[in-house]
Motif scaffolding. Structure first.
Motif, short mmCIF file in Angstrom:
data_model
loop_
_atom_site.label_atom_id
_atom_site.label_comp_id
_atom_site.label_asym_id
_atom_site.label_seq_id
_atom_site.Cartn_x
_atom_site.Cartn_y
_atom_site.Cartn_z
N PRO A 26 1.40 -0.99 -0.41
CA PRO A 26 -0.20 -0.15 0.31
C PRO A 26 1.12 1.01 0.15
O PRO A 26 1.59 1.09 0.49
N ARG A 27 0.80 2.04 -0.33
CA ARG A 27 1.01 3.53 -0.95
C ARG A 27 0.66 4.32 0.75
O ARG A 27 1.70 4.99 0.73
N LEU A 28 -0.78 4.20 1.24
CA LEU A 28 -1.21 5.14 2.27
C LEU A 28 -1.70 4.73 3.27
O LEU A 28 -2.63 3.33 3.35
N VAL A 29 -0.98 4.31 4.54
CA VAL A 29 -2.06 3.23 5.19
C VAL A 29 -2.29 4.71 7.10
O VAL A 29 -1.82 5.10 6.99
N VAL A 30 -3.82 4.64 7.11
CA VAL A 30 -4.13 4.99 8.41
C VAL A 30 -4.47 3.93 9.56
O VAL A 30 -4.92 3.68 9.46
N GLU A 31 -3.36 4.58 10.67
CA GLU A 31 -4.15 4.09 12.38
C GLU A 31 -5.17 4.66 12.63
O GLU A 31 -4.11 5.82 13.04
N PRO A 34 -5.81 16.46 2.85
CA PRO A 34 -5.57 16.13 2.02
C PRO A 34 -4.67 15.28 1.63
O PRO A 34 -4.73 15.06 0.33
N ALA A 35 -4.63 14.16 2.16
CA ALA A 35 -3.15 13.55 2.25
C ALA A 35 -3.91 12.43 1.75
O ALA A 35 -3.13 11.31 0.99
N TYR A 36 -4.91 12.48 1.52
CA TYR A 36 -6.13 11.51 1.58
C TYR A 36 -6.98 11.60 0.22
O TYR A 36 -7.79 10.66 -0.61
N ALA A 37 -6.37 12.60 -0.84
CA ALA A 37 -6.78 12.78 -1.93
C ALA A 37 -6.70 11.56 -2.84
O ALA A 37 -8.08 10.66 -3.38
N ASP A 38 -5.94 11.07 -2.97
CA ASP A 38 -5.87 9.98 -3.70
C ASP A 38 -5.97 8.18 -3.05
O ASP A 38 -5.69 7.50 -3.96
N GLY A 39 -7.37 8.25 -1.90
CA GLY A 39 -6.86 7.31 -1.32
C GLY A 39 -5.87 6.65 -0.66
O GLY A 39 -5.09 6.89 -0.64
N ILE A 40 -6.83 5.56 0.12
CA ILE A 40 -6.61 4.98 1.73
C ILE A 40 -6.36 3.72 1.19
O ILE A 40 -7.17 3.05 0.71
N ASP A 41 -5.54 3.15 1.04
CA ASP A 41 -5.05 1.76 0.79
C ASP A 41 -5.51 0.99 2.22
O ASP A 41 -6.58 0.02 2.08
N MET A 42 -5.46 0.91 3.64
CA MET A 42 -5.23 0.42 4.05
C MET A 42 -5.56 1.72 5.31
O MET A 42 -4.91 2.28 5.74
N LEU A 43 -6.98 1.32 6.37
CA LEU A 43 -7.06 1.93 7.33
C LEU A 43 -7.40 0.60 8.54
O LEU A 43 -8.18 -0.25 8.25
N PHE A 44 -6.53 1.42 9.24
CA PHE A 44 -6.55 0.18 10.90
C PHE A 44 -6.88 1.37 12.30
O PHE A 44 -6.53 1.79 12.40
N SER A 45 -8.39 0.46 12.66
CA SER A 45 -9.12 1.41 13.79
C SER A 45 -9.21 0.97 14.89
O SER A 45 -9.36 -0.67 14.46
N ILE A 92 -10.78 -1.12 5.47
CA ILE A 92 -10.74 -1.47 6.53
C ILE A 92 -10.70 -2.37 7.12
O ILE A 92 -11.31 -3.25 7.22
N PHE A 93 -9.64 -1.79 7.97
CA PHE A 93 -10.01 -3.25 9.92
C PHE A 93 -10.38 -2.43 11.03
O PHE A 93 -10.21 -1.30 11.59
N ILE A 94 -11.45 -3.14 12.05
CA ILE A 94 -11.53 -2.31 13.00
C ILE A 94 -11.32 -3.38 13.76
O ILE A 94 -12.52 -4.73 14.02
N ASP A 95 -10.64 -2.98 14.70
CA ASP A 95 -10.08 -3.91 15.98
C ASP A 95 -11.42 -3.98 16.78
O ASP A 95 -11.98 -2.72 17.72
N SER A 96 -11.59 -5.37 17.68
CA SER A 96 -12.78 -5.67 18.43
C SER A 96 -14.07 -5.51 18.19
O SER A 96 -15.00 -6.34 19.03
#
Length: 269
Positions: free
Chosen positions: A44-49, A144-155, A181-185
């Motif tokens: 992935p190019r962009l991951v958000v946690e 603005p960093a998400y303009a090109d899409g998020i490849d993985m999000l872990f919450s 999208i990963f949502i823990d628990s």
């Protein structure tokens, strides 16, 4: 940096020590390896946690990016857990490779300095940006960093049904063509589990629930509707055989309907 190939990375001893000594605190000692493997494989190019915790999953995902020589991770946390007395005892216990973290048991410790030390020790600092502060999903989704899409999000900060609903509303429209999208628990939280099951089923029938639509503009609803014409949402509940509160992760992924060899190769490109 040229860290490619299958050989064991030079920072692996530190990663294993962090996993062993601190992974259990938030139940991430096994999940961090899964996330590492997925980042390693999917590049992935962009991951958000959302919810850094003690940085165990953060560092393992960043290590995979380091080996791939591609990707960046934005992680968010307000550090409120650092005020708990148990944290002082945890840091005091550290030795060996994690010995430098023992200094964070003093009164002026803060998560920003802690994460800086952890990332530097793992040599993954160039692949991670740590954001200190309360998590506001509306503000984060406007980044603005998400303009090109998020490849993985872990919450991993709140798995109640209200927060899960807003999380999906804010971030589903921002996912890349095969984003996850990963949502823990959430999978072992009864109300969140039922909500996610019903919501994903509705979306796969191109019905956007009112509980999602209320967070979206008309343009965002139209954009999500177009996504659902060419994609479906895959849903997997990953449940561990551990008798503890944090023993599951929900995995939701966009799956393009016209998947083929070319798209499979370039879906993050």
């Amino acid at each position: 940096m040229g860290h490619t190939g299958w050989k064991i990375a030079d920072n692996m001893p530190y990663l294993l020590a962090l996993r062993e000594k601190m992974g259990w605190v938030y139940g991430s000692e096994d999940l961090c390896i899964l996330l590492y493997s997925l980042v390693k494989r999917q590049r992935p190019r962009l991951v958000v946690e959302l919810g850094t915790g003690l940085g165990v999953s953060t560092v393992w995902m960043a290590a995979a990016m380091r080996e791939n020589s591609i990707g960046h991770l934005h992680t968010f946390d307000n550090g409120s857990h650092f005020s708990r007395p148990a944290m002082s005892a945890l840091f005091d216990m550290q030795e060996g490779l994690l010995g430098p973290l023992a200094g964070f048991a003093d009164a002026d410790r803060d998560i920003g300095r802690f994460m800086e030390a952890v990332l530097l020790s793992a040599d993954v600092q160039e692949y991670v940006t740590f954001h200190s502060g309360n998590i506001n999903l509306f503000e984060l989704a406007s980044h603005p960093a998400y303009a090109d899409g998020i490849d993985m999000l872990f919450s991993d900060f709140d798995h109640g049904p209200e927060m899960v609903t807003e999380l999906l509303a804010r971030f589903l429209p921002l996912l890349s063509p095969a984003g996850s999208i990963f949502i823990d628990s959430a999978s072992t939280h009864r109300m969140s589990y039922l909500l996610i099951e019903q919501m994903v089923a509705a979306l796969n029938h191109r019905k956007i629930p009112a509980s999602l639509a209320c967070f979206l503009s008309d343009a965002e609803i139209d954009s999500l509707d177009r996504r659902l014409r060419s994609s479906r949402l895959g849903l997997t509940h990953l449940v561990e055989r551990h008798d503890r509160p944090q023993n599951s992760t929900t995995w939701i992924q966009f799956e393009p309907l016209d998947m083929g060899p070319g798209l499979a190769t370039n879906m993050h490109g």
